[in-house]
Scaffold this active site. Structure first.
Site, PDB file in Angstrom:
ATOM      1  N   THR A   1       3.096  -3.782  -2.407  1.00 46.80           N
ATOM      2  CA  THR A   1       3.587  -5.326  -2.483  1.00 46.80           C
ATOM      3  C   THR A   1       2.617  -5.958  -3.290  1.00 46.80           C
ATOM      4  OG1 THR A   1       2.716  -5.339  -0.415  1.00 46.80           O
ATOM      5  CG2 THR A   1       5.099  -5.209  -0.578  1.00 46.80           C
TER       6      THR A   1
ATOM      7  N   HIS B   1       7.884   3.649   6.592  1.00 45.51           N
ATOM      8  CA  HIS B   1       6.953   3.020   5.260  1.00 45.51           C
ATOM      9  C   HIS B   1       6.011   4.136   4.776  1.00 45.51           C
ATOM     10  CE1 HIS B   1       7.600  -1.452   6.249  1.00 45.51           C
ATOM     11  NE2 HIS B   1       8.002  -0.861   7.398  1.00 45.51           N
TER      12      HIS B   1
ATOM     13  N   LYS C   1      -4.112   6.457  -3.553  1.00 47.38           N
ATOM     14  CA  LYS C   1      -4.243   5.086  -4.138  1.00 47.38           C
ATOM     15  C   LYS C   1      -5.122   5.133  -5.497  1.00 47.38           C
ATOM     16  CE  LYS C   1      -2.949   2.216  -0.278  1.00 47.38           C
ATOM     17  NZ  LYS C   1      -1.877   1.628  -0.471  1.00 47.38           N
TER      18      LYS C   1
ATOM     19  N   LYS D   1       3.204  -9.371  -6.165  1.00 45.91           N
ATOM     20  CA  LYS D   1       2.354 -10.496  -6.078  1.00 45.91           C
ATOM     21  C   LYS D   1       1.655 -10.904  -7.460  1.00 45.91           C
ATOM     22  CE  LYS D   1       1.381  -9.783  -1.308  1.00 45.91           C
ATOM     23  NZ  LYS D   1       0.547  -8.913  -0.263  1.00 45.91           N
TER      24      LYS D   1
ATOM     25  N   LYS E   1      -6.641  -3.279  -2.439  1.00 48.84           N
ATOM     26  CA  LYS E   1      -5.748  -2.539  -1.433  1.00 48.84           C
ATOM     27  C   LYS E   1      -6.645  -1.855  -0.909  1.00 48.84           C
ATOM     28  CE  LYS E   1      -3.380  -0.803  -5.203  1.00 48.84           C
ATOM     29  NZ  LYS E   1      -1.946  -1.123  -4.745  1.00 48.84           N
ATOM     30  N   ARG E   2      -5.979  -1.119   0.342  1.00 48.98           N
ATOM     31  CA  ARG E   2      -6.663  -0.160   1.250  1.00 48.98           C
ATOM     32  C   ARG E   2      -7.282   0.963   0.409  1.00 48.98           C
ATOM     33  NH1 ARG E   2      -7.101  -1.097   7.093  1.00 48.98           N
ATOM     34  NH2 ARG E   2      -8.310   1.119   7.192  1.00 48.98           N
TER      35      ARG E   2
HETATM   36  C1  7GP Z   1       2.593   0.762   3.710  1.00 45.34           C
HETATM   37  C2  7GP Z   1       2.910   1.533   2.270  1.00 45.34           C
HETATM   38  O1  7GP Z   1       1.781   2.456   2.059  1.00 45.34           O
HETATM   39  C3  7GP Z   1       3.263   0.684   1.164  1.00 45.34           C
HETATM   40  O2  7GP Z   1       3.536   1.552  -0.046  1.00 45.34           O
HETATM   41  C4  7GP Z   1       4.196  -0.231   1.656  1.00 45.34           C
HETATM   42  O3  7GP Z   1       4.324  -1.332   0.070  1.00 45.34           O
HETATM   43  C5  7GP Z   1       4.063  -1.276   2.728  1.00 45.34           C
HETATM   44  O4  7GP Z   1       3.920   0.015   3.883  1.00 45.34           O
HETATM   45  C6  7GP Z   1       5.007  -1.829   3.265  1.00 45.34           C
HETATM   46  O5  7GP Z   1       6.113  -1.293   3.202  1.00 45.34           O
HETATM   47  N1  7GP Z   1       2.349   1.630   4.849  1.00 45.34           N
HETATM   48  C7  7GP Z   1       1.456   1.357   5.704  1.00 45.34           C
HETATM   49  O6  7GP Z   1       0.936   0.294   5.560  1.00 45.34           O
HETATM   50  C8  7GP Z   1       1.495   2.055   6.768  1.00 45.34           C
HETATM   51  O7  7GP Z   1       0.647   1.780   7.816  1.00 45.34           O
HETATM   52  C9  7GP Z   1       2.011   3.837   7.977  1.00 45.34           C
HETATM   53  O8  7GP Z   1       1.972   3.211   6.831  1.00 45.34           O
HETATM   54  C10 7GP Z   1       2.984   3.783   8.839  1.00 45.34           C
END
Ligand code: 7GP
Length: 806
Positions: free
Chosen positions: A653, A357, A551, A657, A545-546
């Site tokens: 994501t 991810h 970002k 939305k 978002k976070r």
């Molecule tokens: C996130 C990604 O930053 C985001 O771009 C993506 O849409 C989402 O996963 C779902 O695939 N990543 C995380 O939230 C995360 O914790 C580290 O990644 C493992």
């Protein structure tokens, strides 16, 4: 309708209320009414739930360290097909469903994208009648609650279980298992074979709590099973012969209790950042071991041949947090089921698949070998053996190319590389959007891709359209139903036929009206929360978002500052009024992110209190952003900010939305923005900024100087100087920190490099919005082409191309 009979339901409701609270409906508060309703519903769905578990061709187990479910009541009623009926029946009983909906807790058992995606996937698996279940941890405290104090983020513990239990869960004590930590492992010879004997371990009991995951109008219910850690019950004692057996003293007993409780106590609040703490490793193994033991127990009830488990079971590891599934599955196959290494290894690879991810280096999990050795001695032995055999294979293939082999090894320097372990131990590796998968193949995981190209594939993320359109935007849903019928609810590609209304001014006006009403609702919430009045006719421009440097909330803030200057210089500037809305939590230890929160809040203070710009510009930072708030914000948004540094956002994501709710996206060509652009083209979104190859070239060959840009560009200099010249009050330290990141440390995320381009893109947004009819047409085209981003599409791809593939 079979599930709900009005008369019966009312009776059951009253009886249940009496049973639970010895109260009448009139006396009960919203929580009690909610609890009563949920108890009645749980009884009603029990049979469907049981039947859905019977005799499946193949079952998928989705392991994830976080699940960000959101509130369940409305979604469950919708999926059961009884939302409207229940609303009416309750009304007849003088109960307002909305009050009950709002009384439900929003379980924050996740940080952001990863956990929310897992929740959307559960919804889609159930709705497609795919037997797919989640395994996770029942954290006693979820992600912290965010308070803003003088513009600073302050974290407050999220005590979501204060009532002791969660209304949707059912505890299953008889399905608990034991997870073993620490101790020593002896290899002893038995019947000519080496057998591992684990001694002096600390046993922790994993107790399952089941949450029903209800499919959409298909009488199908899957399970999200969350484990809580505890000390073993008495009935486990006979099988704990080899465990550490010195909990006799009061002090020892207390310490032991603490050891066990601690494991499922709190969710780590980091997004895309590896904490490297031993407790996290305990959590990861706890989840993995409890989950796989559970799978084995169920499998063995109906199947004799463990050697064929891959025919019936798929295990998906969602990012590397559950990657100990690889050695744990090996351990059970070898130590408990007595298979040999080669057979166990083939089975492991056939069963397991892995999704990556993020490419952010700091999120790549690596565990210190000493830590693993001490905490999980048997698991470490297996990892060592996996590594040894793998390196032997690589040596045969690549000779002494040590650089290559070094990057691919599972153990290198003093660490176990969890991504490498996941890739080697699975048959499928996927990224979450096209660009992301390409970067994995060509850059980050290049050597693995060249070695085993057939493992790699893309699965572009999706979102549960039931929650994110049907539930959160009922007005828009209704309009769509009126225009094209209801079949899009089961097959979102049908939304495409909305395009035929793109020049129908009546429909376009209707669309605008809906957005307007949603904006009015959100304005009320904002006024309530932030004590500020919002111009409902302004453009609602949103970034939620976070908070993370990549970002680039900072770029958004600097642009607001730029607009402010432009307005002060030219009060008659021809611009549409704008309200900028932010929602974001920062990881508690992430100082830079916290500085940006402070900056945005101080900027908001300054601008919102300046009467000169009051009709044109407003800035709002909404406290404690989460799923429930997102459901209110997204339907009311005109402009969706998707402005990450290209290559850094794996998918995103919220971009999907917003699109599905008719917002226009301003974006870099990053993550799934690219695929949104593929659907709707330049005419229906606004793109800007560096392209992926440019960013990759800069990071490889250098050549970027933010200081040069700063000295040569008036607009850039103006906003950057404002960080440190007192123009924005109360940001002495924070402003300096941000200034340094931009100038002294050469602006790692190309904020200044993209800034001018971003200003132009924002001007374009302004001009487009001035032609309302055209804007509405763009909105309609966005909605019509968003169907491909339903997570139903994503899940079908996972099922066909990963889980069921033989
Ligand atoms: C996130 C990604 O930053 C985001 O771009 C993506 O849409 C989402 O996963 C779902 O695939 N990543 C995380 O939230 C995360 O914790 C580290 O990644 C493992």
């Amino acid at each position: 309708m079979t599930l709900i009979n009005k008369k019966e339901f009312k009776l059951e409701f009253r009886n249940q209320m009496d049973f639970l609270y010895k109260q009448t409906i009139e006396e009960a508060n919203s929580e009690q009414l909610l609890n009563t309703l949920v108890t009645v519903l749980k009884c009603k769905i029990d049979n469907i739930w049981k039947e859905s578990r019977l005799d499946k061709e193949k079952e998928v187990y989705y392991f994830c360290i976080e699940f960000l479910l959101g509130r369940q009541l409305e979604s469950n009623l919708l999926n059961l097909g009884v939302l409207e009926d229940i609303k009416l029946i309750l009304k007849e009983m003088d109960i307002n469903l909305e009050d009950l909906v709002n009384a439900e807790v929003d379980p924050a058992l996740g940080n952001g994208g990863l956990g929310r995606l897992a929740a959307c996937f559960l919804d889609s698996m159930a709705s497609l009648s795919i037997s797919g279940h989640g395994y996770g941890i029942r954290y006693e405290y979820g992600l912290f609650e965010q308070k803003l104090v003088n513009g600073h983020q302050v974290e407050v513990p999220d005590n979501w279980l204060k009532e002791e239990s969660y209304i949707w869960e059912t505890v299953r004590p008889n399905k608990a298992s034991i997870v073993k930590f620490g101790g020593q492992v002896d290899l002893v010879e038995k019947n000519g074979k080496l057998k591992a004997i684990h001694k002096n371990y600390i046993p922790v009991m994993a107790v399952p709590y089941d949450i029903p995951i209800i499919g959409y109008k298909n009488e199908y219910i899957n399970t999200l099973r969350l484990f809580k850690s505890d000390v073993p019950r008495k009935d486990f004692e006979p099988i704990l012969k080899e465990s550490k057996n010195s909990y006799g003293s009061y002090h020892d007993a207390l310490q032991y209790r603490y050891y066990a409780d601690e494991i499922s106590q709190v969710l780590y609040p980091n997004d895309s950042n590896d904490a490297g703490k031993i407790l996290r490793l305990k959590q990861e193994y706890f989840l993995v071991s409890a989950g796989i033991q559970d799978i084995f127990r169920k499998y063995k009830k109906n199947n004799r041949d463990i050697g064929k488990i891959y025919e019936k079971i798929s295990i998906h590891i969602n990012d590397t947090h559950p990657s100990l599934c690889v050695p744990e599955l090996m351990r059970l196959l070898m130590d408990e089921e007595e298979l040999g290494w080669d057979e166990a290894w083939e089975i492991t690879k056939r069963v397991i698949s892995y999704t990556n991810h993020t490419i952010m280096a700091e999120a790549m999990e690596r565990w210190n070998i000493q830590m693993i050795k001490e905490l999980l001695p048997r698991i470490y032995m297996i990892i060592e053996e996996i590594n040894k055999r793998y390196i032997r294979k690589l040596n045969n293939k690549y000779g002494n190319d040590f650089d290559k082999i070094g990057t691919m090894a599972v153990i290198s320097a003093d660490n176990v590389n969890m991504a490498n372990l996941s890739i080697i131990g699975s048959h499928s590796v996927n990224g979450v959007a096209k660009l992301h998968t390409e970067i994995l193949k060509k850059e980050v995981l290049k050597n693995f891709y060249e070695d085993e190209p057939f493992k790699f594939n893309n699965k572009t993320n999706g979102i549960a359209h039931r929650r994110w359109l049907m539930l959160s935007n009922p007005r828009l849903s209704k309009l769509i139903n009126e225009l094209i019928g209801e079949s899009w609810q089961k097959d979102t590609l049908e939304l495409k036929s909305l395009e035929k209304y793109q020049d129908d001014s009546r429909v376009l006006q209707e669309l605008e009206l809906i957005k307007q009403e949603n904006k009015r609702n959100l304005s009320k919430i904002i006024t309530q929360k932030n004590e500020i009045n919002i111009n409902e006719n302004s453009i609602f421009d949103v970034q939620i978002k976070r908070l993370h440097a990549y970002k680039r909330q900072l770029m958004n803030a600097l642009h607001i500052l730029h607009m402010y200057h432009e307005l002060l210089d030219n009060p008659n500037l021809n611009m549409e009024p704008r309200t900028f809305i932010f929602g974001a939590k920062a990881a508690p230890g992430y100082y830079f992110a916290k500085c940006v929160i402070k900056l945005i809040n101080e900027l908001a203070q300054k601008i919102n209190n300046d009467v000169r710009v009051k009709d044109k510009l407003r800035v709002v930072f909404l406290e404690n952003y989460g799923v429930s708030l997102a459901e209110k914000i997204i339907p009311a948004t005109n402009v969706s900010e998707q402005i990450s540094t290209t290559t850094k956002e794996a998918s995103g994501t919220s971009n999907m939305k917003f699109m599905m709710n008719g917002a226009i996206t301003i974006a870099t060509l990053d993550g799934a923005n690219i695929e949104i652009h593929d659907q709707i083209g330049d005419e229906n979104m606004v793109l800007f900024g560096l392209k992926a190859n440019q960013v990759l070239e800069y990071s490889k060959f250098g050549g970027y100087s933010s200081a040069d840009l700063y000295s040569n560009n008036f607009y850039i200099k103006r906003v950057v100087d404002d960080l440190v010249n007192g123009f924005i009050p109360n940001i002495l330290e924070e402003g300096r920190e941000i200034y340094n990141s931009l100038i002294t440390y050469n602006d790692e995320f190309f904020v200044l490099r993209d800034f001018e381009n971003y200003i132009e893109a924002q001007k374009k947004i302004n001009d487009l919005y001035m032609d309302k009819n055209h804007w509405n047409k763009m909105a309609l085209i966005n909605i019509a082409n968003s169907g491909i981003f339903s997570s139903d599409r994503t899940i079908k791809e996972y099922a066909n191309e990963i889980w069921y593939k033989r």
